[in-house]
Design an enzyme around this catalytic site. Sequence first.
Site, PDB file in Angstrom:
ATOM      1  N   SER A 109      69.204  34.778 -43.509  1.00  0.00           N
ATOM      2  CA  SER A 109      68.704  35.725 -44.516  1.00  0.00           C
ATOM      3  C   SER A 109      68.620  37.126 -43.922  1.00  0.00           C
ATOM      4  CB  SER A 109      67.324  35.284 -45.002  1.00  0.00           C
ATOM      5  OG  SER A 109      66.704  36.353 -45.673  1.00  0.00           O
ATOM      6  N   GLY A 168      59.123  36.148 -43.240  1.00  0.00           N
ATOM      7  CA  GLY A 168      58.063  36.056 -42.234  1.00  0.00           C
ATOM      8  C   GLY A 168      56.768  35.425 -42.705  1.00  0.00           C
ATOM      9  N   MET A 227      61.849  25.987 -52.237  1.00  0.00           N
ATOM     10  CA  MET A 227      61.148  27.098 -51.580  1.00  0.00           C
ATOM     11  C   MET A 227      59.989  26.533 -50.776  1.00  0.00           C
ATOM     12  SD  MET A 227      62.738  29.916 -52.275  1.00  0.00           S
ATOM     13  CE  MET A 227      61.583  30.937 -51.354  1.00  0.00           C
ATOM     14  N   ASP A 240      68.914  37.878 -50.330  1.00  0.00           N
ATOM     15  CA  ASP A 240      67.725  37.750 -51.182  1.00  0.00           C
ATOM     16  C   ASP A 240      67.654  38.916 -52.157  1.00  0.00           C
ATOM     17  OD1 ASP A 240      66.280  35.367 -50.283  1.00  0.00           O
ATOM     18  OD2 ASP A 240      66.211  36.401 -48.344  1.00  0.00           O
ATOM     19  N   PHE A 285      58.932  37.556 -49.693  1.00  0.00           N
ATOM     20  CA  PHE A 285      58.915  38.225 -48.395  1.00  0.00           C
ATOM     21  C   PHE A 285      59.422  37.316 -47.284  1.00  0.00           C
ATOM     22  CE2 PHE A 285      55.550  39.724 -51.138  1.00  0.00           C
ATOM     23  CZ  PHE A 285      55.770  41.094 -51.139  1.00  0.00           C
ATOM     24  N   HIS A 297      70.645  34.499 -53.492  1.00  0.00           N
ATOM     25  CA  HIS A 297      69.413  33.896 -54.018  1.00  0.00           C
ATOM     26  C   HIS A 297      68.792  34.916 -54.971  1.00  0.00           C
ATOM     27  CE1 HIS A 297      65.078  32.400 -52.851  1.00  0.00           C
ATOM     28  NE2 HIS A 297      65.360  32.204 -54.124  1.00  0.00           N
ATOM     29  N   ASP A 308      64.000  27.130 -47.860  1.00  0.00           N
ATOM     30  CA  ASP A 308      63.933  28.574 -47.630  1.00  0.00           C
ATOM     31  C   ASP A 308      62.482  29.018 -47.442  1.00  0.00           C
ATOM     32  OD1 ASP A 308      64.303  31.284 -47.594  1.00  0.00           O
ATOM     33  OD2 ASP A 308      65.145  31.443 -49.618  1.00  0.00           O
ATOM     34  N   GLY A 309      62.201  29.545 -46.243  1.00  0.00           N
ATOM     35  CA  GLY A 309      60.897  30.138 -45.976  1.00  0.00           C
ATOM     36  C   GLY A 309      60.154  29.480 -44.832  1.00  0.00           C
ATOM     37  N   HIS A 362      72.744  34.645 -46.262  1.00  0.00           N
ATOM     38  CA  HIS A 362      71.872  34.499 -47.440  1.00  0.00           C
ATOM     39  C   HIS A 362      71.385  35.880 -47.880  1.00  0.00           C
ATOM     40  CE1 HIS A 362      68.748  32.217 -49.742  1.00  0.00           C
ATOM     41  NE2 HIS A 362      67.943  33.217 -49.418  1.00  0.00           N
ATOM     42  N   MET A 417      65.857  40.675 -55.089  1.00  0.00           N
ATOM     43  CA  MET A 417      64.517  40.682 -55.713  1.00  0.00           C
ATOM     44  C   MET A 417      64.381  41.891 -56.631  1.00  0.00           C
ATOM     45  SD  MET A 417      62.104  39.649 -52.526  1.00  0.00           S
ATOM     46  CE  MET A 417      62.633  38.493 -51.260  1.00  0.00           C
ATOM     47  N   MET A 427      66.152  36.247 -57.151  1.00  0.00           N
ATOM     48  CA  MET A 427      64.734  36.174 -57.537  1.00  0.00           C
ATOM     49  C   MET A 427      64.512  37.271 -58.558  1.00  0.00           C
ATOM     50  SD  MET A 427      63.360  35.450 -53.710  1.00  0.00           S
ATOM     51  CE  MET A 427      64.924  35.972 -53.029  1.00  0.00           C
ATOM     52  N   GLY A 473      65.231  33.629 -41.970  1.00  0.00           N
ATOM     53  CA  GLY A 473      65.138  35.066 -41.749  1.00  0.00           C
ATOM     54  C   GLY A 473      64.631  35.316 -40.341  1.00  0.00           C
TER      55      GLY A 473
HETATM   56  C1  DX5 Z   1      61.707  34.682 -49.458  1.00  0.00           C
HETATM   57  C2  DX5 Z   1      63.181  34.634 -49.265  1.00  0.00           C
HETATM   58  C3  DX5 Z   1      63.627  34.084 -47.974  1.00  0.00           C
HETATM   59  C4  DX5 Z   1      63.167  34.824 -46.756  1.00  0.00           C
HETATM   60  C5  DX5 Z   1      63.097  33.828 -45.638  1.00  0.00           C
HETATM   61  O1  DX5 Z   1      61.474  35.054 -50.768  1.00  0.00           O
HETATM   62  O2  DX5 Z   1      63.782  33.860 -50.289  1.00  0.00           O
HETATM   63  O3  DX5 Z   1      65.034  33.898 -47.941  1.00  0.00           O
HETATM   64  O4  DX5 Z   1      64.003  35.896 -46.403  1.00  0.00           O
HETATM   65  O5  DX5 Z   1      62.562  34.450 -44.540  1.00  0.00           O
HETATM   66  P1  DX5 Z   1      61.821  33.661 -43.381  1.00  0.00           P
HETATM   67  O6  DX5 Z   1      62.769  32.661 -42.821  1.00  0.00           O
HETATM   68  O7  DX5 Z   1      61.459  34.749 -42.436  1.00  0.00           O
HETATM   69  O8  DX5 Z   1      60.601  32.986 -43.993  1.00  0.00           O
HETATM   70 ZN    ZN Z   2      65.913  33.392 -50.046  1.00  0.00          ZN
END
Ligand code: DX5
Ligand code: ZN
Length: 216
Positions: A7, A143, A135, A33, A141, A64, A173-174, A31, A35, A66, A195
């Site tokens: 990500s 981290g 998820m 993201d 976000f 992805h 993811d996450g 990936h 948003m 969102m 990420g």
């Molecule tokens: C969150 C995203 C993720 C995010 C994952 O909404 O969909 O893809 O970037 O990041 P990490 O792996 O740092 O949790």
């Molecule tokens: Zn994502």
Amino acid sequence: MTMISASILACDLSRLNDEIKRVEPYIDMVHLDVMDGVFVPNITFGLPLLEAVKRSTNLPIDAHLMIVEPQKYVERFVEAGASIVTIHYEACLHLHRTIYQIKDKGAQAYVALNPHTPIELLSEILSDIDGVLVMTVNPGFSGQRFIETTVGKLRKLSKMIKERQLKTKIMVDGGINEETVQKVVCNGAEILVMGYGIFKNDPASFKKKLEEIKCF
Ligand code: DX5
Ligand code: ZN
């Protein structure tokens, strides 16, 4: 073999090309993201960045989304080069129709579920989709801390897919990192979106850890 999708939300975007090249030997996909500040409390990027990533790598890109009303944009994400387009169950009124908008354009359609959304809600659509994105944090976000209750969801989903002899993939993811990877992989995750775990840590050491996992 478990795959990794990196990500780029967690990378240094001022050095996007170098960042992708740095992790490329250890990953299988990139990936993106997307948003909109409405579906999630954050705004990131869209089609121009997908095109930029496309110029940096030959790896497949998974987008992805969102965003609310994803049906308005899915075709453009496929045209811009996404191999997988993921839409949220919670954002789609006519999920079946939107899935076929993606598939008819030639990409794979994945459906994402927020941590509170039960996997049973996908029962009638499971054979139409290429994958489910479970998820493991609330979307919005990079981290964030891994939500433990999602492990049970993974287990149930994996059982449902096996019982029905489907080829539907499971993506998570996450909050995936060296501490959380074993429990997701051993409960059915086949693609890990990462990420922080990949860009802010040593990707070689993570990859080694992933290859050494043994499930009992
Ligand atoms: C969150 C995203 C993720 C995010 C994952 O909404 O969909 O893809 O970037 O990041 P990490 O792996 O740092 O949790
Ligand atoms: Zn994502």
